[in-house]
Design a protein around this motif. Structure first.
Motif, PDB file in Angstrom:
ATOM      1  N   PRO A 141       0.832  -1.201   0.000  1.00  0.00           N
ATOM      2  CA  PRO A 141       0.000   0.000   0.000  1.00  0.00           C
ATOM      3  C   PRO A 141       0.871   1.257   0.000  1.00  0.00           C
ATOM      4  CG  PRO A 141      -0.636  -1.486   1.778  1.00  0.00           C
ATOM      5  CD  PRO A 141       0.585  -2.051   1.131  1.00  0.00           C
ATOM      6  N   ALA A 142       0.313   2.356  -0.468  1.00  0.00           N
ATOM      7  CA  ALA A 142       1.056   3.612  -0.591  1.00  0.00           C
ATOM      8  C   ALA A 142       1.577   4.079   0.768  1.00  0.00           C
ATOM      9  CB  ALA A 142       0.164   4.684  -1.215  1.00  0.00           C
ATOM     10  N   GLU A 143       0.781   3.870   1.835  1.00  0.00           N
ATOM     11  CA  GLU A 143       1.220   4.310   3.157  1.00  0.00           C
ATOM     12  C   GLU A 143       2.471   3.543   3.593  1.00  0.00           C
ATOM     13  OE1 GLU A 143      -2.154   2.556   3.381  1.00  0.00           O
ATOM     14  OE2 GLU A 143      -2.677   4.250   2.117  1.00  0.00           O
ATOM     15  N   ALA A 144       2.485   2.236   3.353  1.00  0.00           N
ATOM     16  CA  ALA A 144       3.633   1.429   3.755  1.00  0.00           C
ATOM     17  C   ALA A 144       4.865   1.836   2.958  1.00  0.00           C
ATOM     18  CB  ALA A 144       3.335  -0.055   3.559  1.00  0.00           C
ATOM     19  N   ARG A 145       4.677   2.065   1.655  1.00  0.00           N
ATOM     20  CA  ARG A 145       5.805   2.486   0.834  1.00  0.00           C
ATOM     21  C   ARG A 145       6.332   3.838   1.286  1.00  0.00           C
ATOM     22  NH1 ARG A 145       3.749   2.116  -4.864  1.00  0.00           N
ATOM     23  NH2 ARG A 145       2.090   0.851  -4.071  1.00  0.00           N
ATOM     24  N   SER A 146       5.435   4.775   1.619  1.00  0.00           N
ATOM     25  CA  SER A 146       5.894   6.100   2.031  1.00  0.00           C
ATOM     26  C   SER A 146       6.639   6.019   3.366  1.00  0.00           C
ATOM     27  CB  SER A 146       4.721   7.081   2.120  1.00  0.00           C
ATOM     28  OG  SER A 146       3.826   6.686   3.132  1.00  0.00           O
ATOM     29  N   THR A 147       6.213   5.139   4.273  1.00  0.00           N
ATOM     30  CA  THR A 147       6.914   4.951   5.537  1.00  0.00           C
ATOM     31  C   THR A 147       8.307   4.384   5.281  1.00  0.00           C
ATOM     32  OG1 THR A 147       4.800   4.525   6.609  1.00  0.00           O
ATOM     33  CG2 THR A 147       6.774   3.854   7.808  1.00  0.00           C
ATOM     34  N   GLU A 148       8.392   3.392   4.400  1.00  0.00           N
ATOM     35  CA  GLU A 148       9.691   2.818   4.057  1.00  0.00           C
ATOM     36  C   GLU A 148      10.584   3.860   3.395  1.00  0.00           C
ATOM     37  OE1 GLU A 148       8.919  -0.548   1.585  1.00  0.00           O
ATOM     38  OE2 GLU A 148       8.091  -1.737   3.233  1.00  0.00           O
ATOM     39  N   GLU A 149      10.006   4.647   2.506  1.00  0.00           N
ATOM     40  CA  GLU A 149      10.776   5.689   1.838  1.00  0.00           C
ATOM     41  C   GLU A 149      11.278   6.727   2.837  1.00  0.00           C
ATOM     42  OE1 GLU A 149       8.381   7.307  -1.293  1.00  0.00           O
ATOM     43  OE2 GLU A 149       8.331   5.427  -2.385  1.00  0.00           O
ATOM     44  N   GLN A 150      10.435   7.087   3.803  1.00  0.00           N
ATOM     45  CA  GLN A 150      10.850   8.048   4.830  1.00  0.00           C
ATOM     46  C   GLN A 150      12.019   7.496   5.648  1.00  0.00           C
ATOM     47  OE1 GLN A 150       7.309   8.758   7.059  1.00  0.00           O
ATOM     48  NE2 GLN A 150       6.493  10.268   5.633  1.00  0.00           N
ATOM     49  N   LEU A 152      14.207   5.181   4.722  1.00  0.00           N
ATOM     50  CA  LEU A 152      15.397   5.148   3.875  1.00  0.00           C
ATOM     51  C   LEU A 152      15.976   6.550   3.671  1.00  0.00           C
ATOM     52  CD1 LEU A 152      14.338   2.487   1.223  1.00  0.00           C
ATOM     53  CD2 LEU A 152      16.057   2.238   3.022  1.00  0.00           C
ATOM     54  N   THR A 153      15.110   7.537   3.536  1.00  0.00           N
ATOM     55  CA  THR A 153      15.580   8.920   3.380  1.00  0.00           C
ATOM     56  C   THR A 153      16.304   9.380   4.639  1.00  0.00           C
ATOM     57  OG1 THR A 153      13.735   9.370   1.888  1.00  0.00           O
ATOM     58  CG2 THR A 153      14.835  11.276   2.840  1.00  0.00           C
ATOM     59  N   GLU A 154      15.758   9.044   5.807  1.00  0.00           N
ATOM     60  CA  GLU A 154      16.407   9.401   7.069  1.00  0.00           C
ATOM     61  C   GLU A 154      17.779   8.735   7.195  1.00  0.00           C
ATOM     62  OE1 GLU A 154      13.913   8.651  10.460  1.00  0.00           O
ATOM     63  OE2 GLU A 154      12.224   9.718   9.555  1.00  0.00           O
ATOM     64  N   ILE A 155      17.869   7.479   6.819  1.00  0.00           N
ATOM     65  CA  ILE A 155      19.149   6.761   6.875  1.00  0.00           C
ATOM     66  C   ILE A 155      20.149   7.415   5.922  1.00  0.00           C
ATOM     67  CG2 ILE A 155      20.299   4.570   6.341  1.00  0.00           C
ATOM     68  CD1 ILE A 155      17.707   3.177   7.332  1.00  0.00           C
ATOM     69  N   ARG A 156      19.705   7.727   4.703  1.00  0.00           N
ATOM     70  CA  ARG A 156      20.581   8.376   3.727  1.00  0.00           C
ATOM     71  C   ARG A 156      21.100   9.712   4.246  1.00  0.00           C
ATOM     72  NH1 ARG A 156      17.536  10.840  -0.899  1.00  0.00           N
ATOM     73  NH2 ARG A 156      17.349  12.377   0.741  1.00  0.00           N
ATOM     74  N   ASP A 157      20.179  10.517   4.792  1.00  0.00           N
ATOM     75  CA  ASP A 157      20.574  11.828   5.317  1.00  0.00           C
ATOM     76  C   ASP A 157      21.545  11.689   6.488  1.00  0.00           C
ATOM     77  OD1 ASP A 157      18.975  12.954   3.388  1.00  0.00           O
ATOM     78  OD2 ASP A 157      17.287  13.352   4.752  1.00  0.00           O
ATOM     79  N   SER A 158      21.322  10.721   7.356  1.00  0.00           N
ATOM     80  CA  SER A 158      22.229  10.493   8.487  1.00  0.00           C
ATOM     81  C   SER A 158      23.616  10.083   7.994  1.00  0.00           C
ATOM     82  CB  SER A 158      21.681   9.400   9.405  1.00  0.00           C
ATOM     83  OG  SER A 158      20.452   9.808   9.959  1.00  0.00           O
ATOM     84  N   LEU A 159      23.663   9.217   6.987  1.00  0.00           N
ATOM     85  CA  LEU A 159      24.957   8.800   6.432  1.00  0.00           C
ATOM     86  C   LEU A 159      25.688   9.977   5.768  1.00  0.00           C
ATOM     87  CD1 LEU A 159      24.071   5.308   4.925  1.00  0.00           C
ATOM     88  CD2 LEU A 159      25.563   5.771   6.871  1.00  0.00           C
ATOM     89  N   ARG A 160      24.952  10.797   5.071  1.00  0.00           N
ATOM     90  CA  ARG A 160      25.563  11.976   4.450  1.00  0.00           C
ATOM     91  C   ARG A 160      26.112  12.926   5.522  1.00  0.00           C
ATOM     92  NH1 ARG A 160      21.360  13.447  -0.457  1.00  0.00           N
ATOM     93  NH2 ARG A 160      22.111  11.833  -1.879  1.00  0.00           N
ATOM     94  N   ALA A 161      25.353  13.123   6.602  1.00  0.00           N
ATOM     95  CA  ALA A 161      25.805  14.002   7.692  1.00  0.00           C
ATOM     96  C   ALA A 161      27.055  13.431   8.361  1.00  0.00           C
ATOM     97  CB  ALA A 161      24.691  14.202   8.707  1.00  0.00           C
ATOM     98  N   ALA A 162      27.073  12.106   8.548  1.00  0.00           N
ATOM     99  CA  ALA A 162      28.239  11.475   9.155  1.00  0.00           C
ATOM    100  C   ALA A 162      29.460  11.598   8.250  1.00  0.00           C
ATOM    101  CB  ALA A 162      27.936  10.006   9.455  1.00  0.00           C
ATOM    102  N   ALA A 163      29.267  11.427   6.946  1.00  0.00           N
ATOM    103  CA  ALA A 163      30.378  11.547   5.998  1.00  0.00           C
ATOM    104  C   ALA A 163      30.898  12.997   5.971  1.00  0.00           C
ATOM    105  CB  ALA A 163      29.924  11.123   4.604  1.00  0.00           C
ATOM    106  N   ALA A 164      29.993  13.944   6.002  1.00  0.00           N
ATOM    107  CA  ALA A 164      30.399  15.357   6.007  1.00  0.00           C
ATOM    108  C   ALA A 164      31.160  15.695   7.288  1.00  0.00           C
ATOM    109  CB  ALA A 164      29.188  16.267   5.858  1.00  0.00           C
ATOM    110  N   ALA A 165      30.723  15.149   8.422  1.00  0.00           N
ATOM    111  CA  ALA A 165      31.394  15.397   9.696  1.00  0.00           C
ATOM    112  C   ALA A 165      32.790  14.793   9.692  1.00  0.00           C
ATOM    113  CB  ALA A 165      30.567  14.832  10.841  1.00  0.00           C
ATOM    114  N   LEU A 166      32.937  13.631   9.077  1.00  0.00           N
ATOM    115  CA  LEU A 166      34.265  13.000   8.990  1.00  0.00           C
ATOM    116  C   LEU A 166      35.208  13.806   8.102  1.00  0.00           C
ATOM    117  CD1 LEU A 166      33.428   9.198   8.763  1.00  0.00           C
ATOM    118  CD2 LEU A 166      34.629  10.359  10.594  1.00  0.00           C
ATOM    119  N   GLU A 167      34.687  14.368   7.044  1.00  0.00           N
ATOM    120  CA  GLU A 167      35.519  15.159   6.143  1.00  0.00           C
ATOM    121  C   GLU A 167      35.993  16.465   6.806  1.00  0.00           C
ATOM    122  OE1 GLU A 167      33.465  15.783   2.460  1.00  0.00           O
ATOM    123  OE2 GLU A 167      33.603  13.686   1.910  1.00  0.00           O
TER     124      GLU A 167
END
Length: 171
Positions: A141-150, A152-167
């Motif tokens: 269902p669209a709700e489940a997909r949007s929750t999964e997408e959210q 995954l987006t949070e994980i991606r953003d956290s990884l980007r922030a961690a990579a930027a902090a390391l740099e």
């Protein structure tokens, strides 16, 4: 198809376990067309009729027949690709039909033929409804997909922030 119609079809189809007696009559008529070879044609058809059974359950459709050479098939609703109905002249006269279930990539060996069924249109409608239901469940269902997408987006953003902090940290 509304829920009440589906429930009625499900009860009707799940009650089917054996072919109609008219299938034996059809086999005898077919064997009579091969008059000189009547015993050789009639015996296998007779045993096929008496051993033929099918079952419709939550998983899919099961069918089996045979005495010396048994053949058992189980086809899940998710694997079904297409459903065909057929009736030749004798079957139409006897009021029975054949439902053929096709799968992808299995060739002729993957087809399941449910022979000698009186209410073959109801079987087809039930199977189409089950196929649609399985495919709709497979699409989240669209709700489940949007929750999964959210998530995954949070994980991606956290990884980007961690990579930027390391740099930014001096070495």
């Amino acid at each position: 198809m509304d829920n009440a119609t589906f429930q009625r079809l499900e009860r009707q189809v799940r009650a089917l376990q054996r072919p109609d007696r008219a299938l034996l009559t059809y086999y005898i008529l077919t064997a009579c067309l091969a008059l000189p070879a009547l015993p050789f044609v009639l015996l296998p058809l007779y045993f096929r009729y008496h051993t033929l059974h099918f079952r419709f359950d939550e998983e899919g459709v099961s069918m089996g027949y045979g005495i010396l050479f048994r053949r058992e098939m189980h086809l899940t609703y998710a694997r079904m690709q297409d459903i065909h109905l057929s009736q030749n002249l004798f079957e139409r006269w006897l009021g029975i039909g054949t439902v053929t279930l096709q799968t992808a990539g299995a060739g002729e060996g993957g087809d399941m033929k449910i022979e000698g069924v009186r209410n073959f249109e109801a079987v087809r409608d039930y199977l189409y409804a089950r196929m649609r239901g399985i495919r709709e469940k497979a699409l989240a269902p669209a709700e489940a997909r949007s929750t999964e997408e959210q998530l995954l987006t949070e994980i991606r953003d956290s990884l980007r922030a961690a990579a930027a902090a390391l740099e930014e940290t001096p070495r």
